[in-house]
Design a protein around this motif. Structure first.
Motif, short mmCIF file in Angstrom:
data_model
loop_
_atom_site.label_atom_id
_atom_site.label_comp_id
_atom_site.label_asym_id
_atom_site.label_seq_id
_atom_site.Cartn_x
_atom_site.Cartn_y
_atom_site.Cartn_z
N LEU A 160 0.76 -1.14 0.15
CA LEU A 160 -0.07 -0.16 -0.06
C LEU A 160 0.99 1.17 -0.12
O LEU A 160 0.67 2.22 -0.68
CB LEU A 160 -0.97 0.03 1.41
CG LEU A 160 -1.71 1.19 1.10
CD1 LEU A 160 -2.84 1.40 0.16
CD2 LEU A 160 -2.66 1.08 2.61
N LYS A 161 1.83 1.31 0.61
CA LYS A 161 2.87 2.33 0.97
C LYS A 161 3.44 2.67 -0.46
O LYS A 161 3.66 3.78 -0.90
CB LYS A 161 3.75 2.09 2.12
CG LYS A 161 4.71 3.43 2.21
CD LYS A 161 5.46 3.18 3.19
CE LYS A 161 6.41 4.40 3.71
NZ LYS A 161 7.27 4.15 4.86
N ARG A 162 3.86 1.72 -1.27
CA ARG A 162 4.41 1.61 -2.51
C ARG A 162 3.56 2.31 -3.43
O ARG A 162 3.66 3.19 -4.24
CB ARG A 162 4.91 0.29 -2.98
CG ARG A 162 6.39 0.09 -2.45
CD ARG A 162 7.01 -1.38 -3.42
NE ARG A 162 7.51 -2.27 -2.40
CZ ARG A 162 7.17 -3.58 -2.35
NH1 ARG A 162 6.45 -3.90 -3.27
NH2 ARG A 162 7.59 -4.29 -1.40
N VAL A 163 2.34 1.70 -3.53
CA VAL A 163 1.28 2.23 -4.33
C VAL A 163 0.97 3.64 -4.10
O VAL A 163 1.00 4.54 -5.07
CB VAL A 163 -0.01 1.31 -4.19
CG1 VAL A 163 -1.20 2.05 -4.93
CG2 VAL A 163 0.36 0.12 -4.78
N THR A 164 1.17 3.98 -2.78
CA THR A 164 0.89 5.46 -2.46
C THR A 164 1.65 6.38 -2.92
O THR A 164 1.70 7.39 -3.58
CB THR A 164 0.54 5.63 -0.99
OG1 THR A 164 -0.60 4.78 -0.48
CG2 THR A 164 0.36 7.06 -0.62
N ASN A 165 3.27 5.77 -2.66
CA ASN A 165 4.22 6.61 -3.04
C ASN A 165 4.33 6.80 -4.47
O ASN A 165 4.55 7.90 -5.44
CB ASN A 165 5.58 6.12 -2.68
CG ASN A 165 5.55 6.31 -1.27
OD1 ASN A 165 5.11 6.94 -0.64
ND2 ASN A 165 6.53 5.44 -0.47
N ARG A 166 3.81 5.60 -5.33
CA ARG A 166 3.89 5.69 -6.72
C ARG A 166 2.91 6.67 -7.46
O ARG A 166 3.05 7.34 -8.39
CB ARG A 166 3.81 4.25 -7.43
CG ARG A 166 3.74 4.27 -8.93
CD ARG A 166 3.65 2.77 -9.59
NE ARG A 166 4.41 1.99 -9.09
CZ ARG A 166 4.08 0.51 -8.61
NH1 ARG A 166 2.88 0.22 -8.59
NH2 ARG A 166 5.03 -0.19 -7.99
N THR A 167 1.90 6.64 -6.74
CA THR A 167 0.53 7.42 -7.10
C THR A 167 1.27 9.02 -6.82
O THR A 167 0.86 9.83 -7.96
CB THR A 167 -0.49 7.44 -6.16
OG1 THR A 167 -0.99 6.06 -6.29
CG2 THR A 167 -1.68 8.17 -6.51
N ARG A 168 1.83 9.26 -5.81
CA ARG A 168 2.28 10.59 -5.79
C ARG A 168 3.32 11.08 -6.59
O ARG A 168 3.31 12.16 -7.30
CB ARG A 168 2.86 10.87 -4.23
CG ARG A 168 1.97 10.84 -3.13
CD ARG A 168 2.64 10.96 -1.84
NE ARG A 168 1.65 10.70 -0.84
CZ ARG A 168 1.97 10.36 0.65
NH1 ARG A 168 3.30 10.17 0.86
NH2 ARG A 168 0.91 10.35 1.37
N LEU A 169 4.21 10.11 -6.97
CA LEU A 169 5.08 10.55 -8.07
C LEU A 169 4.48 10.53 -9.42
O LEU A 169 4.87 11.52 -10.05
CB LEU A 169 6.14 9.30 -7.82
CG LEU A 169 7.41 9.23 -8.75
CD1 LEU A 169 8.13 10.60 -8.49
CD2 LEU A 169 8.21 8.02 -9.03
N ASP A 170 3.58 9.62 -9.71
CA ASP A 170 2.98 9.93 -10.91
C ASP A 170 2.22 11.33 -11.08
O ASP A 170 2.34 11.87 -11.99
CB ASP A 170 1.79 8.82 -11.14
CG ASP A 170 2.49 7.46 -11.32
OD1 ASP A 170 3.75 7.29 -11.76
OD2 ASP A 170 1.90 6.60 -11.03
N SER A 171 1.55 11.72 -9.77
CA SER A 171 0.72 12.93 -9.93
C SER A 171 1.97 14.05 -10.14
O SER A 171 1.86 15.14 -10.89
CB SER A 171 0.20 13.08 -8.38
OG SER A 171 -0.35 14.48 -8.48
#
Length: 118
Positions: free
Chosen positions: A12-23
């Protein structure tokens, strides 16, 4: 209440970090593709060209104040172009960046300019 295991929390943390990076990448893409960015970049390139022409016409003597001024201009323009390159690299990493001929050209020019300052 849902209880997450350690592996689920990490995922979940990886997905959240990836989502922030993608944003952040999407925001950088919108910025670098905006008309304002393109016009500003063009004006900076034109200003750099004018300074280079002035330097070629003036042919300042080594050690003179003019040489120092032109060196500062060169450093400033190279720094601006390097920041622009880093932002493009971040926004369009990896294949999108290196599959665009203009971005590759920009990369080579900026790297050579930075190396010339060293």
């Amino acid at each position: 209440m849902v209880i997450l295991g350690k592996a689920s929390k990490t995922a979940l943390k990886r997905v959240t970090n990836r989502t922030r990076l993608d944003s952040l990448r999407k925001r950088a893409q919108r910025l670098t593709s905006s008309n304002f960015w393109q016009r500003t970049s063009s004006l900076i390139v034109a200003a750099n060209l004018v300074v280079n022409i002035a330097q070629s016409q003036a042919v300042p003597e080594d050690g003179s104040f003019s040489v120092l001024v032109f060196e500062h201009f060169d450093t400033a323009f190279t720094s601006i172009f390097a920041v622009e390159l880093v932002l493009h690299l971040f926004a369009y990493w990896f294949w999108d960046f290196f599959s665009d001929g203009w971005m590759v050209f920009d990369f080579v020019v900026v790297v050579v300019s930075v190396l010339s300052l060293i």
